[in-house]
Scaffold this active site. Sequence first.
Site, PDB file in Angstrom:
ATOM      1  N   LYS A  80       0.833  -1.204   0.000  1.00  0.00           N
ATOM      2  CA  LYS A  80       0.000   0.000   0.000  1.00  0.00           C
ATOM      3  C   LYS A  80       0.871   1.259   0.000  1.00  0.00           C
ATOM      4  CE  LYS A  80      -4.002   1.789   2.584  1.00  0.00           C
ATOM      5  NZ  LYS A  80      -4.926   1.487   3.710  1.00  0.00           N
ATOM      6  N   SER A 155      -9.397   1.663   2.178  1.00  0.00           N
ATOM      7  CA  SER A 155      -8.397   2.399   1.447  1.00  0.00           C
ATOM      8  C   SER A 155      -7.289   1.532   0.839  1.00  0.00           C
ATOM      9  CB  SER A 155      -7.755   3.444   2.372  1.00  0.00           C
ATOM     10  OG  SER A 155      -7.161   2.834   3.502  1.00  0.00           O
ATOM     11  N   SER A 179     -10.416  -0.900   6.133  1.00  0.00           N
ATOM     12  CA  SER A 179      -9.626  -0.611   4.936  1.00  0.00           C
ATOM     13  C   SER A 179      -8.815  -1.788   4.414  1.00  0.00           C
ATOM     14  CB  SER A 179      -8.688   0.577   5.198  1.00  0.00           C
ATOM     15  OG  SER A 179      -9.411   1.781   5.201  1.00  0.00           O
TER      16      SER A 179
END
Length: 470
Positions: A80, A155, A179
């Site tokens: 990420k 996310s 997320s």
Amino acid sequence: MTDLHYLTATQLAKKIRDKELSCLELLEIYLDRVSRHNPVLNAIIVLDEQGARARAHEADQALAHADIWGPLHGVPMTIKESFNVAGQPTTWGVPTLKDNIALGDALAVTRMKAAGVTLFGKTNVPFMLADWQSFNEIYGTTNNPWDITRTPGGSSGGAAAALAAGMTGIEAGSDIGASIRNPAHYSGVFGHKPTMGILPTTGHALPGKNVPADISVIGPLARGANDLEIATLAMAGVDGRNARGLTLKLPSSRKKHLKDFKVGVLLEDENCAQDGDLTDQLQAKIEHLARRGVQIDDKARPVADTKRAHLIYLMLLRAATATRLSDDALEMHRNRAFASDPDDFSYKAIVDRAVTMSHTEWLVWNEKRELLCREWAAFFDSYDLLLTPIAASAAFPHNQAGERADRTILVNNTPEPEVDQLFWAGLPSAVFLPATCAPAGLTRSGLPCGLQIIGSHMSDLTTIHFARLM
């Protein structure tokens, strides 16, 4: 070597150890996948091909001398975007941070490298990691591999999309409001939100932030439950000054077979309208588990008042994310909170109060959380796990208009607030509990969905083991 790209990281690592293919060959397979499929999906937004090839070559040389770095030796990995990787941008999707180049690796990156991975890129996120979609002004929009008109989640949406498309071997994300879990659910992969604090977040923070945020954790996403366990253990462990006297030893699952488990099931709740398409598929999965011997109790409830529990989560969640707001934004929230009706418990009113509350007020809410923790502990005296949805529906169509708090999604063809889904996020998050997302099949509309497996404090290996058995 057909479909090698869809194997689990554990399977890939074994093929490398067995010398069925080299680390460099495997990396090239994934880089080829990225070149062919990423232009449409936009999941991987930073690539380090040169550095990755050098790392893979080094891994091959080590293997030739019987030097195996770790359980994921040679497995290609992306991560990420919000994790620091030396020499690469860490922006959190914020345009003003587009030139923020990390000076060193996040601790999770260091530990995954020690486990043997070949890190070759970073994956997309929403602005400030604050959405169940993944789009921002720097990198654009990430699309779901199952249907590019829909969100892959957020996310950690880029992470889940890259895994689902077979463009990476394993991933790591972060989770404060599902997320990790909602992208895994929307994209049909595995994800694990660990017990808070067992995976240090060092190097996963906005510039100038050094204290870990309340509720927020980091954790792995993968195509298999074994991968989740390996990556969780690789990233776990005490760091900093606590390492002088503390160690971490996560207990293995005491229950080995599905028939050993007694689980509560909660598929619907007044806090969040549920789409029948999703509920039917999750119910089918529950019935399948029952036929395989799992002891199911669909009347079990971990807390007496879920509405109160959700309010506690929202107040603490938005207090935790308040440090991401500008002074002007905080002032706006302060003025709105002052002018609001005390009986207004709409989402926006809750946010206004949460981001501007005093420390004394925060302590009161934290005390309420402690009582919730005790309710959950009592629940786990009688049950091994709680099984729930992760969201209100399968992946929804892209919708980037206006503020997230004002957006709706269709649930049973009726518009419902998108933020209502935070209820399922907050059930385990508010009280620091581990939760694993395991794929639970496809809905009637052909979209993947996941089941949330919530366990007791520090029972991470139990929730992951149940996901493995599913």
